[in-house]
Write an enzyme that holds these catalytic residues in place. Sequence first.
Site, PDB file in Angstrom:
ATOM      1  CE1 TYR A 549      14.425  27.176  41.687  1.00 51.26           C
ATOM      2  CE2 TYR A 549      12.412  26.234  42.561  1.00 51.26           C
ATOM      3  CZ  TYR A 549      13.781  26.203  42.417  1.00 51.26           C
ATOM      4  OH  TYR A 549      14.513  25.205  43.011  1.00 51.26           O
ATOM      5  CG  HIS A 550       9.250  33.993  42.723  1.00 45.90           C
ATOM      6  ND1 HIS A 550       9.057  34.241  44.074  1.00 45.90           N
ATOM      7  CD2 HIS A 550       8.569  32.849  42.455  1.00 45.90           C
ATOM      8  CE1 HIS A 550       8.300  33.286  44.590  1.00 45.90           C
ATOM      9  NE2 HIS A 550       7.997  32.426  43.631  1.00 45.90           N
ATOM     10  CB  ALA A 551      13.782  34.904  37.015  1.00 46.81           C
TER      11      ALA A 551
END
Length: 622
Positions: A549-551
């Site tokens: 979830y580090h886009a």
Amino acid sequence: MEACMEASCAAATTSASTFIFLQLVQSLLVAQCGLSDNYPPDRSEEIANSNIEFDFVIVGAGSAGSVIANRLTEVENWKVLLIEAGDDPSAVSEVPLLFPETLSTSEDYSYDAEPDELICQSSKNKVCKWRKGKALGGSTTINGMIYHYGNDEDYNEWSRMGNEGWSYEEVLPYFKKSQSCNYVHSDEREYCDHGGPMHIGYFNYTDTGIQKLFMSAARELNVPILNTVNGDKYIGYGIAPANVHEARKMNTARAFLSPIKNRSNFYVMKSTRADAVLLRGTQAIGVRVTLKNGRSIDVRASKEVILSAGTVASPQLLMLSGIGPKQHLLEMGIPSVVDLPVGKNLQNHVGWQGIYLTYKNETARPPSSTFISDEAYEYLMYKRGSLATSGGFDFVSFVNVYDSNSKYPDIQFFHVHYPQWNVDKLNVISKIFTMDDDMKHDIMKTLREVDIIAPMPSLLKPKSKGELRLRSTNPAIPVKIYAKCFSEQKNIETMLESLNFIKKVLKTETFVRQGVSLHHLDIPGCRHTESDSDEYWRCNLRHTSITYYHATGTAKMGPRSDPTAVVDARLRVHGVQGLRVVDASIMPTIISGTTMAPTIMIGEKGADLIKEDWADVGGKAD
């Protein structure tokens, strides 16, 4: 108090999804008034029924948007509007260990990536989840709270790509500007300050022994022990700081918006969806929004529109407004205003939850029947205990799996400990990474006999790049996310090398003495392979890999001469006047660690760039 309790009941009803929370809910209801801050009021109705013209309209009240709103409203004669699709953060979101309780609720967009047979095959529905916060504070309300800069080369690389002002030396002051740090080691002082609104500290808990185990093995392997992960040493094992204060999560709304809630030039619209940037030719003049009641209105900006809606939503807004890849927009029936590679350059950190180490813990005992209630009491009365932690995600290590002498890592490990019989923690982790039932049941069966350690690698500098594409012209419908995490073979090979590093750890005297062994998950889709074979681990990786979830990267920062760039080094959209993007989507390359701290830094620097630009044209910015 009565109103507070009514709000508490509503929040509890929507969030009570696990056994842990059900046991805590009564205590949290009583304590909620003490857990919640007085966030800025919703002025949507007032704005909808007036002709207020704002100087700046900010879309998104997350990691960057909250910072920008705080800093721009320091200029008293600037009217600033902040638009947020969500509402106030729930009380549950402020309890560190309960951050998974916010996932797949109204506080989480909970996007689904497009199916990819190379990844997430043991996730529910064989689809990777992409989490994103939907509340004041954005993803800082639902994340794992790790506050990490990355390393100097991350930002120096940005600078070399033509982004003046973005070297590590130049961005470090903007990290420090936000912070009020609780120092533990003296060598943190050079890299962490104490005058800002964002409290940064460490979780208050006692090591279960896992940290000492790994650190002892690290010394055997000549891997350094880090006093701070935000310093000038980037390889080693250490404890990461977090956005916590007095055992409560410090989201960016609490840090940056609560203190300014009474500023007369500050306006907030909650539960309001931004649908498009309003353009007059190539000049941004405002934003079209849809209110909670379904009414659509236009809000005007005399100076700038600032998109801080995140790596998924900011490019979606740009494309819906005619700013994006010309051919794609024409296919969607959207007139092209400016042809830019919006939605390209998508990057994310890939994780692997399929490596499990087991050992017999002779001191292990089943938790008592009052364990959950006892932990709730410890937390609410004394601000300590397991609820005051992230569940162990703050114990991290950084290694280079190809070159042990390198200054820079290519893999980060998170270390999750499942004590024997602790099914509750397994339920928490399985919710974060959406394990399917087969995988969860295999781990649960193993937990009846032994302790489990999951050293979860994160691929720090992925070679592959994905893209976002519109699914519909309806702004309420999410975009298509083509992650392409393993489209480059090098990514797969580096993840497999991380397993080889763990095998070296297992051979240390420390781990041999403890009797730690490598566990092979029984994955239905991998039963045709031989245990511990290369074929098994490649199959394991396809099934148990996930994203963290580090886009980043979908509105890439770069000079106009760069055909892959969307914004310039001052974060202005190329070819459009009065429009900036200020969030994680501008990162040209993903940084070597979690992305919250860099996104807050981008917000701080972006706000200063805006002030400088308007001071230069005669605007009063001080």
